[in-house]
Design a protein around this motif. Structure first.
Motif, mmCIF file in Angstrom:
data_model
loop_
_atom_site.group_PDB
_atom_site.id
_atom_site.type_symbol
_atom_site.label_atom_id
_atom_site.label_comp_id
_atom_site.label_asym_id
_atom_site.label_seq_id
_atom_site.Cartn_x
_atom_site.Cartn_y
_atom_site.Cartn_z
ATOM 1 N N HIS A 1 47.316 82.264 6.347
ATOM 2 C CA HIS A 1 47.265 81.458 5.124
ATOM 3 C C HIS A 1 48.340 81.912 4.142
ATOM 4 O O HIS A 1 49.001 81.088 3.488
ATOM 5 C CB HIS A 1 45.883 81.578 4.468
ATOM 6 N N SER B 1 45.623 79.998 -2.529
ATOM 7 C CA SER B 1 44.466 79.182 -2.884
ATOM 8 C C SER B 1 44.756 77.696 -2.681
ATOM 9 O O SER B 1 43.854 76.909 -2.363
ATOM 10 C CB SER B 1 44.059 79.440 -4.344
ATOM 11 N N ARG C 1 44.245 76.888 0.957
ATOM 12 C CA ARG C 1 42.821 76.749 1.247
ATOM 13 C C ARG C 1 42.273 75.423 0.696
ATOM 14 O O ARG C 1 41.402 74.803 1.298
ATOM 15 C CB ARG C 1 42.055 77.937 0.669
ATOM 16 N N LYS D 1 40.393 72.474 2.791
ATOM 17 C CA LYS D 1 39.109 71.915 2.373
ATOM 18 C C LYS D 1 39.185 70.391 2.325
ATOM 19 O O LYS D 1 38.261 69.692 2.758
ATOM 20 C CB LYS D 1 38.711 72.468 1.003
ATOM 21 N N THR E 1 38.993 76.378 10.954
ATOM 22 C CA THR E 1 40.397 75.953 10.965
ATOM 23 C C THR E 1 40.844 75.499 12.342
ATOM 24 O O THR E 1 41.595 74.529 12.484
ATOM 25 C CB THR E 1 41.295 77.096 10.475
#
Length: 220
Positions: free
Chosen positions: A168, A180, A183, A187, A203
């Motif tokens: 990530h 972030s 992520r 989402k 993932t």
């Protein structure tokens, strides 16, 4: 998109496919209809086609060519601008690359599993400036909203990076964003697949779904 005026038959046809059996099979079939098609010529790749001294009115084009199966989508607008109607004749059944091909100007979609008669019908339709699909399955691949999640280009970049083995943090660095944000994109993708009723729990399952739809095109 403006329609092409291909004139009256017989229409000249180029068959571009790096599989010799498929190329020769299509040519042999078309040559049984000399009142509608001719001359017909086969080409292993787009470079050979571009070196030809004539412009075919119709082109039967595989979606992937060459030893590495390079996608031909980017070449379709140029072929159309030169005056050729392009029929996609392919084994590909992932919705995303097929929809991209239609978006850039193919005049019909024929799945190789559907056989020669649908290809003939698609060629005749294209010569009359009509778009056609070879089957209900082919039409669904282009139109069914439940088959494809509406993934954004940035979300595709995130998934591609993760598919390539990046963390990530490494994906965030590549894209110039915060971890972030990466992520957050994941989402968003997960919610889109959940809405379609897909079983996405991590993932890896997100990457699997995106790859099966054709968002992660490893042939590119």
């Amino acid at each position: 998109m403006a329609s092409l005026d291909l004139g009256e038959p017989p229409w000249s046809v180029a068959v571009v496919d790096n599989h010799e059996a498929a190329r020769l099979g299509v040519m042999a079939y078309l040559l049984t209809r000399p009142d509608q098609f001719g001359p017909c010529a086969g080409f292993e790749g787009l470079e050979a086609l571009s070196a030809a001294t004539w412009t075919p009115r119709l082109i039967v084009l595989d979606l992937y060519l060459g030893r590495d199966d390079q996608p031909t989508i980017d070449a379709i607008p140029g072929l159309r601008e030169a005056g050729s109607a392009v029929i996609l004749f392919t084994s590909e059944e992932r919705p995303v690359p097929l929809r991209r091909a239609v978006a850039v100007g193919v005049s019909g979609l024929v799945l190789k599993n559907d056989g020669m008669m649908p290809l003939y019908q698609a060629l005749v339709a294209a010569a009359k400036s009509e778009f056609t699909c070879s089957s209900i399955v082919a039409e669904a691949l282009l139109t069914d909203p439940t088959l494809v999640a509406a993934i954004t280009p940035r979300e595709t970049q995130v998934l591609t990076g993760l598919d390539q083995g990046l963390s990530h943090q490494q994906v965030a660095r590549r894209l110039g964003v915060q971890e972030s944000t990466v992520r957050s994109h994941l989402k968003s993708v997960r919610e889109k697949y959940m809405t379609l009723g897909r079983n996405v729990t991590n993932t890896l399952s997100l990457i699997r779904e995106a790859d099966e739809e054709g968002w992660l095109d490893h042939k590119a």
